[in-house]
Design a protein around this motif. Structure first.
Motif, PDB file in Angstrom:
ATOM      1  N   TRP C  29      37.685  39.812  39.578  1.00 53.97           N
ATOM      2  CA  TRP C  29      38.840  40.743  39.535  1.00 53.97           C
ATOM      3  C   TRP C  29      39.579  41.178  38.272  1.00 53.97           C
ATOM      4  N   MET C  33      39.840  44.877  36.935  1.00 53.37           N
ATOM      5  CA  MET C  33      41.260  45.675  36.395  1.00 53.37           C
ATOM      6  C   MET C  33      40.925  46.449  35.123  1.00 53.37           C
ATOM      7  N   SER C  37      40.941  50.211  34.154  1.00 55.58           N
ATOM      8  CA  SER C  37      42.268  50.726  33.289  1.00 55.58           C
ATOM      9  C   SER C  37      41.423  51.225  32.235  1.00 55.58           C
ATOM     10  N   THR C  68      46.389  51.996  37.820  1.00 54.17           N
ATOM     11  CA  THR C  68      45.091  51.657  37.596  1.00 54.17           C
ATOM     12  C   THR C  68      44.388  50.205  37.999  1.00 54.17           C
ATOM     13  N   CYS C  69      45.167  49.252  37.968  1.00 56.43           N
ATOM     14  CA  CYS C  69      44.880  47.881  38.455  1.00 56.43           C
ATOM     15  C   CYS C  69      44.856  47.893  39.851  1.00 56.43           C
TER      16      CYS C  69
END
Lengths: 215, 215, 215
Positions: C29, C33, C37, C68-69
């Motif tokens: 994860w 992210m 990003s 974005t995350c």
């Protein structure tokens, strides 16, 4: 000025090596211009970002960017000839390395930075263009594996700093550094001088094996 | 000061992991020093560039750069021993991660940046060194695939920020964050804690197939 | 404002393409992210670092980073659907490209930079996100190989600059550039327009053969 003329010769030669690397990866014209420019002015750009030295050279003087893009595109036409004149190329590249190193050292000295940082600035300016080229083209960074390249930049930076420190006039310092650096670099290529290599092939347990096998 | 001592231990340990990675790619001494330094001080460098926090730490204190280069070269001699003391290494690396995260958070707080950016600064400082190492050495970035690493940096940053926000004295905050962060990280390694992985193997149509097969 | 709304749509779409690329590399994860990003706001970040334009957009407005995350994590759930709505995706991505280019050009113009640098700022903002995504995910940078992407950003930047230079009101300039740029990009995808490719397969003698064979 001598240094500016040599700088333009240097970025042109470096841009052409970048374009050839892009051609090996079958990039399109934009890729060619990007890799050519990154190779030629990437070293100075990384140096300026690390030192906080703004505006960047090519932002203040966009004509340098025009030169590197045109040199890149020009290379797509004359590529076979470039290979035939390989020796001329090595000479121009060697000249470029010393010019970049001198300029890098100069920039850091004008910012009154410590001597070690001035020499690091010389090395970064000299080698990071080629490093960026190899990272973008996804090939082993030549400068980390072979020949005296960073070492010559280190020596040129140290020599330039030292001679100015000893109050030797700038013109004499620049020309001496250029000549000595150039011949050391050419000799390093000619005789295959290189730094010792560190081989470490023992297998650790915490490597991401599976991911590695995808690569 | 405690944090400075721990920082020097941290960059030394990180520089050694960088040098080992360079050795697996058969780099020369310059490559070893570059990868060692990028691993150890690359995280702080990226953070400072993103935040516009000049001069960079190692430009103001070149001795840190000397330490990372020497640690890298030293590793070429003691490499086999480093593997034998693998567990000590993991402990030092864990300590380094927390120290880096605290320093990153501190820098952003001193710039009066929003809480989220302070925590991002902690994560960037903690993980970007290893990310740069893996990119330069062209291997899958370990920090993006395995174990709680970024998460621990995130937690340490948040804890440090939160405790200071609650007006807890800085010494207590620093030591508590160090101890808790260190044990969480060691536990994560010990018990193999990790974030969920996102697998997406479906084949899209717009992939550059031919180019991919060259890699 | 129109541009802000479109910008948020653009970074969301780009973050999702980044997350899919991370999923193909089986990242966790945090990796998802980070790549999301970097893809979405990496172009603007590189532009601001090159121009010395601080603070960076997402440092001043951390909410963009949150978007974005979250978009990245959201993609791990809806990935199969994203593929089915592939065409919608291409449209959003095309919109994002033009919006990024306009914003990039605008930032450079507000700094009173020369026209060529304004257009370079448009191109960097438009294409460096995807370039970073592909470098982190260790795949051939799509933007250097295929389709008109950088060229469309170049055209959009030049058009935006030129119309403002001719004193055409900003709203009309923005909307015209958006509409024209969008359709040119969609047409380029639809009809497979692309720049010529430079192939250079001749083998040079000074290549690091052995190292290359490891890759």
């Amino acid at each position: 000025m001598l240094l500016t003329t040599l700088y333009i010769i240097g970025i042109t030669a470096e841009a052409m090596t970048g374009a050839l690397a892009a051609g090996k990866r079958h990039m399109d014209w934009f890729g060619v211009m990007l890799v050519a420019s990154a190779t030629a002015i990437g070293g100075g750009t990384v140096r300026d970002i690390l030192l906080g030295h703004y505006p960047l050279g090519w932002v203040a003087h966009p004509q340098y960017l025009v030169i590197t893009c045109l040199a890149g595109l020009f290379t797509t036409i004359v590529a076979p000839m470039v290979v035939r004149f390989h020796k001329v190329f090595v000479l121009l590249d060697s000249l470029g390395l010393i010019v970049f190193s001198i300029i890098g050292c100069r920039v850091a000295m004008d910012m009154n930075l410590p001597v070690l940082i001035c020499i690091v600035a010389a090395v970064v300016t000299g080698v990071f263009g080629g490093l960026l080229r190899d990272l973008i083209c996804r090939r082993p960074p030549m400068v980390l594996h072979k020949e005296l390249y960073a070492s010559v930049a280190f020596m040129a930076g140290g020599m330039y700093y030292g001679m100015l420190y000893l109050s030797i006039p700038e013109t004499i310092t620049t020309i001496t550094t250029l000549v000595v650096g150039f011949f050391v670099r050419v000799a390093a290529v000619q005789y295959g001088w290189s730094l010792p290599v560190f081989r470490f092939d023992e297998i650790e347990n915490n490597e991401p094996k599976k991911a590695e096998s995808n690569s």
